[in-house]
Design a protein around this motif. Structure first.
Motif, PDB file in Angstrom:
ATOM      1  N   VAL A  98      -3.780   6.340   4.389  1.00 28.62           N
ATOM      2  CA  VAL A  98      -3.574   5.251   3.434  1.00 28.62           C
ATOM      3  C   VAL A  98      -4.177   5.698   2.106  1.00 28.62           C
ATOM      4  CG1 VAL A  98      -4.029   2.840   2.907  1.00 28.62           C
ATOM      5  CG2 VAL A  98      -3.642   3.541   5.271  1.00 28.62           C
ATOM      6  N   ASP A 154      -3.056  -1.620   7.005  1.00 27.16           N
ATOM      7  CA  ASP A 154      -4.351  -1.817   7.665  1.00 27.16           C
ATOM      8  C   ASP A 154      -4.316  -1.286   9.098  1.00 27.16           C
ATOM      9  OD1 ASP A 154      -5.397  -2.967   5.386  1.00 27.16           O
ATOM     10  OD2 ASP A 154      -5.031  -5.032   6.059  1.00 27.16           O
ATOM     11  N   LYS A 155      -3.186  -1.476   9.785  1.00 26.04           N
ATOM     12  CA  LYS A 155      -3.054  -0.936  11.150  1.00 26.04           C
ATOM     13  C   LYS A 155      -3.081   0.581  11.133  1.00 26.04           C
ATOM     14  CE  LYS A 155      -0.404  -4.749  13.150  1.00 26.04           C
ATOM     15  NZ  LYS A 155       0.864  -5.142  13.747  1.00 26.04           N
ATOM     16  N   ASP A 203      -9.333  -0.326  -4.822  1.00 24.70           N
ATOM     17  CA  ASP A 203      -9.112   1.078  -4.504  1.00 24.70           C
ATOM     18  C   ASP A 203      -8.439   1.788  -5.663  1.00 24.70           C
ATOM     19  OD1 ASP A 203     -10.196   0.709  -2.035  1.00 24.70           O
ATOM     20  OD2 ASP A 203      -8.287   0.567  -0.981  1.00 24.70           O
ATOM     21  N   CYS A 238      -4.589   0.951  -1.372  1.00 18.43           N
ATOM     22  CA  CYS A 238      -4.349  -0.269  -0.604  1.00 18.43           C
ATOM     23  C   CYS A 238      -4.693  -1.538  -1.371  1.00 18.43           C
ATOM     24  CB  CYS A 238      -5.149  -0.209   0.690  1.00 18.43           C
ATOM     25  SG  CYS A 238      -4.605  -1.371   1.924  1.00 18.43           S
ATOM     26  N   SER A 239      -5.492  -1.453  -2.417  1.00 17.95           N
ATOM     27  CA  SER A 239      -5.817  -2.672  -3.150  1.00 17.95           C
ATOM     28  C   SER A 239      -6.171  -2.326  -4.584  1.00 17.95           C
ATOM     29  CB  SER A 239      -6.973  -3.409  -2.485  1.00 17.95           C
ATOM     30  OG  SER A 239      -8.157  -2.672  -2.620  1.00 17.95           O
ATOM     31  N   ALA A 244      -4.569   2.387   8.829  1.00 15.31           N
ATOM     32  CA  ALA A 244      -5.940   2.776   8.466  1.00 15.31           C
ATOM     33  C   ALA A 244      -6.867   2.739   9.674  1.00 15.31           C
ATOM     34  CB  ALA A 244      -6.464   1.869   7.360  1.00 15.31           C
ATOM     35  N   GLU A 245      -6.610   1.842  10.634  1.00 16.65           N
ATOM     36  CA  GLU A 245      -7.412   1.810  11.857  1.00 16.65           C
ATOM     37  C   GLU A 245      -7.236   3.094  12.651  1.00 16.65           C
ATOM     38  OE1 GLU A 245      -6.170  -1.582  14.058  1.00 16.65           O
ATOM     39  OE2 GLU A 245      -7.017  -3.013  12.630  1.00 16.65           O
ATOM     40  N   ALA A 263       0.840  -1.192   0.000  1.00 14.27           N
ATOM     41  CA  ALA A 263       0.000   0.000   0.000  1.00 14.27           C
ATOM     42  C   ALA A 263       0.876   1.243   0.000  1.00 14.27           C
ATOM     43  CB  ALA A 263      -0.899   0.011   1.225  1.00 14.27           C
ATOM     44  N   ALA A 278      -7.543   6.664   8.588  1.00 16.64           N
ATOM     45  CA  ALA A 278      -7.804   6.120   7.250  1.00 16.64           C
ATOM     46  C   ALA A 278      -7.356   7.072   6.146  1.00 16.64           C
ATOM     47  CB  ALA A 278      -9.284   5.804   7.101  1.00 16.64           C
ATOM     48  N   ARG A 305       0.756  -4.586   3.277  1.00 21.00           N
ATOM     49  CA  ARG A 305      -0.687  -4.447   3.473  1.00 21.00           C
ATOM     50  C   ARG A 305      -1.102  -4.542   4.948  1.00 21.00           C
ATOM     51  NH1 ARG A 305      -5.519  -5.321   0.244  1.00 21.00           N
ATOM     52  NH2 ARG A 305      -7.146  -4.773   1.694  1.00 21.00           N
ATOM     53  N   PRO A 306      -0.579  -5.513   5.740  1.00 25.17           N
ATOM     54  CA  PRO A 306      -1.024  -5.576   7.149  1.00 25.17           C
ATOM     55  C   PRO A 306      -0.672  -4.316   7.948  1.00 25.17           C
ATOM     56  CG  PRO A 306       0.108  -7.610   6.520  1.00 25.17           C
ATOM     57  CD  PRO A 306       0.272  -6.654   5.394  1.00 25.17           C
TER      58      PRO A 306
END
Length: 182
Positions: free
Chosen positions: A152, A142-143, A159, A155-156, A145-146, A125, A149, A138-139
């Motif tokens: 980020v 994701d952290k 997206d 990310c995919s 983004a928590e 990402a 957001a 990616r992991p």
């Protein structure tokens, strides 16, 4: 010793009896008016003091909430900064331009062809750190983004294309060339 201060002042000749009678009469009138009016001046001052104390407590609570929110925001920014610093992927000498959007602006990040494939697959990402962009697994993204957001950027693959699942199903029968660059 005489009874009250007023009696003592009268005996010493420092106060006038007419003035003392006039003050006592005014005091009785005030008490009478207060009793008839249903309000006590002492009660009014107590109520005003209670109201002022409640207002001060409310202001203090709001200030504390603002301070706590600011401290929380700073802690989250520090956590994100540490995650980015510890887990960013080295870009090396990228020869392939990878275009992505940050808000309304199109940005370009030069990456290797392997990094481009990882970004397109959603395994890597792009995360915004200040005015720079870093690639993260990616992991870790994701952290981040928590926590925030907005940091980020991409990310995919969904997206990256900006298409919903329904729109992607519509185009599933069409082949996308591997060398397509935008």
């Amino acid at each position: 010793m005489a009874g009250s201060l007023q009696d003592q002042l009268l005996q010493a000749g420092l106060a006038d009896t007419a003035k003392a009678k006039r003050l006592a009469k005014d005091k009785r009138k005030q008490a009478n008016v207060a009793r008839r009016g249903g309000h006590d001046p002492a009660e009014e001052t107590r109520e005003a003091a209670r109201l002022a104390q409640a207002n001060k407590a409310e202001r203090d609570r709001e200030l504390n909430e603002a301070r706590n929110a600011e401290a929380s925001r700073k802690a989250i920014n520090a956590q994100i900064k540490q995650l980015v610093a510890n887990h960013k992927l080295p870009r090396g000498k990228g020869d392939v331009g990878f275009n992505f959007t940050d808000g309304t602006r199109v940005k370009k990040l030069y990456v290797t062809s392997m990094d481009q494939k990882q970004l397109a697959a959603g395994n890597v990402a792009i995360v915004k750190q200040g005015d720079q962009y870093e690639m993260l697994p990616r992991p870790i993204a994701d952290k981040i983004a928590e926590r925030d957001a907005a940091r980020v950027i991409i990310c995919s693959e969904a997206d990256a294309t900006g298409l919903s699942a329904e729109e992607q199903d519509w185009y599933k029968d069409y082949e996308i060339p591997d060398d397509l660059m935008w």
